[in-house]
Design a protein around this motif. Structure first.
Motif, PDB file in Angstrom:
ATOM      1  N   ASN A  57       0.815  -1.203   0.000  1.00 37.99           N
ATOM      2  CA  ASN A  57       0.000   0.000   0.000  1.00 37.99           C
ATOM      3  C   ASN A  57       0.853   1.258   0.000  1.00 37.99           C
ATOM      4  O   ASN A  57       0.337   2.359  -0.006  1.00 37.99           O
ATOM      5  CB  ASN A  57      -0.931   0.020   1.219  1.00 37.99           C
ATOM      6  N   LYS A  60      -3.068 -10.598  -0.290  1.00 37.21           N
ATOM      7  CA  LYS A  60      -3.860  -9.497  -0.856  1.00 37.21           C
ATOM      8  C   LYS A  60      -4.882 -10.046  -1.860  1.00 37.21           C
ATOM      9  O   LYS A  60      -6.029  -9.582  -1.902  1.00 37.21           O
ATOM     10  CB  LYS A  60      -2.955  -8.470  -1.554  1.00 37.21           C
ATOM     11  N   GLU A  61      -4.480 -11.023  -2.667  1.00 34.96           N
ATOM     12  CA  GLU A  61      -5.406 -11.604  -3.636  1.00 34.96           C
ATOM     13  C   GLU A  61      -6.542 -12.345  -2.930  1.00 34.96           C
ATOM     14  O   GLU A  61      -7.695 -12.267  -3.355  1.00 34.96           O
ATOM     15  CB  GLU A  61      -4.659 -12.549  -4.589  1.00 34.96           C
ATOM     16  N   ARG A  62      -6.228 -13.061  -1.857  1.00 34.77           N
ATOM     17  CA  ARG A  62      -7.280 -13.728  -1.083  1.00 34.77           C
ATOM     18  C   ARG A  62      -8.243 -12.698  -0.501  1.00 34.77           C
ATOM     19  O   ARG A  62      -9.461 -12.856  -0.560  1.00 34.77           O
ATOM     20  CB  ARG A  62      -6.667 -14.577   0.047  1.00 34.77           C
ATOM     21  N   HIS A  63      -7.697 -11.645   0.075  1.00 32.15           N
ATOM     22  CA  HIS A  63      -8.518 -10.585   0.671  1.00 32.15           C
ATOM     23  C   HIS A  63      -9.402  -9.931  -0.402  1.00 32.15           C
ATOM     24  O   HIS A  63     -10.597  -9.669  -0.180  1.00 32.15           O
ATOM     25  CB  HIS A  63      -7.617  -9.550   1.351  1.00 32.15           C
ATOM     26  N   CYS A  64      -8.836  -9.696  -1.572  1.00 33.99           N
ATOM     27  CA  CYS A  64      -9.584  -9.109  -2.693  1.00 33.99           C
ATOM     28  C   CYS A  64     -10.732 -10.040  -3.086  1.00 33.99           C
ATOM     29  O   CYS A  64     -11.863  -9.585  -3.310  1.00 33.99           O
ATOM     30  CB  CYS A  64      -8.649  -8.878  -3.879  1.00 33.99           C
ATOM     31  N   GLY A  65     -10.461 -11.329  -3.162  1.00 33.04           N
ATOM     32  CA  GLY A  65     -11.490 -12.308  -3.490  1.00 33.04           C
ATOM     33  C   GLY A  65     -12.610 -12.321  -2.468  1.00 33.04           C
ATOM     34  O   GLY A  65     -13.789 -12.411  -2.819  1.00 33.04           O
ATOM     35  N   GLU A  66     -12.242 -12.242  -1.185  1.00 36.26           N
ATOM     36  CA  GLU A  66     -13.253 -12.209  -0.126  1.00 36.26           C
ATOM     37  C   GLU A  66     -14.129 -10.969  -0.234  1.00 36.26           C
ATOM     38  O   GLU A  66     -15.352 -11.041  -0.080  1.00 36.26           O
ATOM     39  CB  GLU A  66     -12.576 -12.258   1.249  1.00 36.26           C
ATOM     40  N   LEU A  67     -13.502  -9.823  -0.495  1.00 28.15           N
ATOM     41  CA  LEU A  67     -14.262  -8.583  -0.634  1.00 28.15           C
ATOM     42  C   LEU A  67     -15.222  -8.662  -1.823  1.00 28.15           C
ATOM     43  O   LEU A  67     -16.383  -8.244  -1.722  1.00 28.15           O
ATOM     44  CB  LEU A  67     -13.314  -7.394  -0.799  1.00 28.15           C
ATOM     45  N   LYS A  68     -14.750  -9.204  -2.930  1.00 26.64           N
ATOM     46  CA  LYS A  68     -15.611  -9.337  -4.108  1.00 26.64           C
ATOM     47  C   LYS A  68     -16.773 -10.281  -3.815  1.00 26.64           C
ATOM     48  O   LYS A  68     -17.900 -10.028  -4.236  1.00 26.64           O
ATOM     49  CB  LYS A  68     -14.806  -9.855  -5.306  1.00 26.64           C
ATOM     50  N   GLY A 112     -16.277  -9.342 -12.992  1.00 29.43           N
ATOM     51  CA  GLY A 112     -14.926  -8.778 -13.059  1.00 29.43           C
ATOM     52  C   GLY A 112     -14.381  -8.821 -14.467  1.00 29.43           C
ATOM     53  O   GLY A 112     -13.746  -7.862 -14.932  1.00 29.43           O
ATOM     54  N   ASN A 153     -13.256  -5.698 -16.713  1.00 30.26           N
ATOM     55  CA  ASN A 153     -11.918  -5.627 -17.311  1.00 30.26           C
ATOM     56  C   ASN A 153     -11.996  -5.419 -18.821  1.00 30.26           C
ATOM     57  O   ASN A 153     -11.247  -4.614 -19.384  1.00 30.26           O
ATOM     58  CB  ASN A 153     -11.112  -6.892 -17.001  1.00 30.26           C
TER      59      ASN A 153
END
Length: 186
Positions: free
Chosen positions: A11, A70-78, A88, A92
């Motif tokens: 970040n 970060k990718e796991r967290h992004c997946g959870e948020l989505k 997505g 894109n």
């Protein structure tokens, strides 16, 4: 840039400032230890480079772990937002298409096709006018008028009997208005 001063926080505004000489392929330190040192390096310099290499490889592993997290967290948020992989992908593609449309190459290509279309349209219009003019000239020619007169004469002979109230064609043998028998096979 000194590897100790590199910021591994994704970040951070300093992210991406890693050395360009780093590759994604880890170096096997056992193989590196067996490789003879480059001439001109002292044993201390070689040891320092090996230590720095080990540190950089460790940072690469750390960065991969951070990226995976970060990718796991992004997946959870989505997932929580109800965004599917298809959504997505659509976003894109939409974003990519907008990027293409604002690119200079796309604009130049679009302009070129537009000009080509206008020129083609003008050429087809010219060809159409020329064909129309030639057909008009041909229709006014003596040969066409003679042909038209002959077709008119033949038509009047063929249709002439019908215009006089008779539904029968004149017989080619000249036998007059004989009706064909109703039981003819053809």
């Amino acid at each position: 840039m000194d590897s100790a001063g590199q910021d591994i926080n994704l970040n951070s505004p300093n992210k991406g400032l890693l050395s360009d000489s780093m590759t994604d392929v880890p170096v096997d330190t056992a193989v590196a230890a067996q490789t003879p040192a480059v001439e001109g390096l002292t044993e201390a310099e070689e040891e320092e480079l090996r230590a720095e290499l080990a540190k950089v490889e460790e940072e690469i592993v750390t960065l991969r772990q951070v990226l995976a997290a970060k990718e796991r967290h992004c997946g959870e948020l989505k997932r929580k937002l109800g965004l599917s992989a298809l959504e997505g992908l659509k976003q894109n593609l939409s974003r990519s298409w907008r990027d293409v449309q604002v690119s200079t190459a796309y604009k130049k290509t679009q302009e070129t096709f537009s000009q080509a279309g206008q020129k083609t349209s003008a050429a087809l219009s010219t060809v159409g006018s020329a064909i129309s003019r030639k057909l008009g000239d041909m229709r006014n020619s003596a040969t066409f008028k003679s042909f038209e007169d002959r077709v008119g004469t033949i038509k009047s002979k063929v249709v002439g009997g019908r215009e006089n109230g008779s539904d029968h064609l004149p017989s080619p043998t000249g036998s007059g208005d004989k009706h064909l028998p109703d039981h003819t096979p053809f």
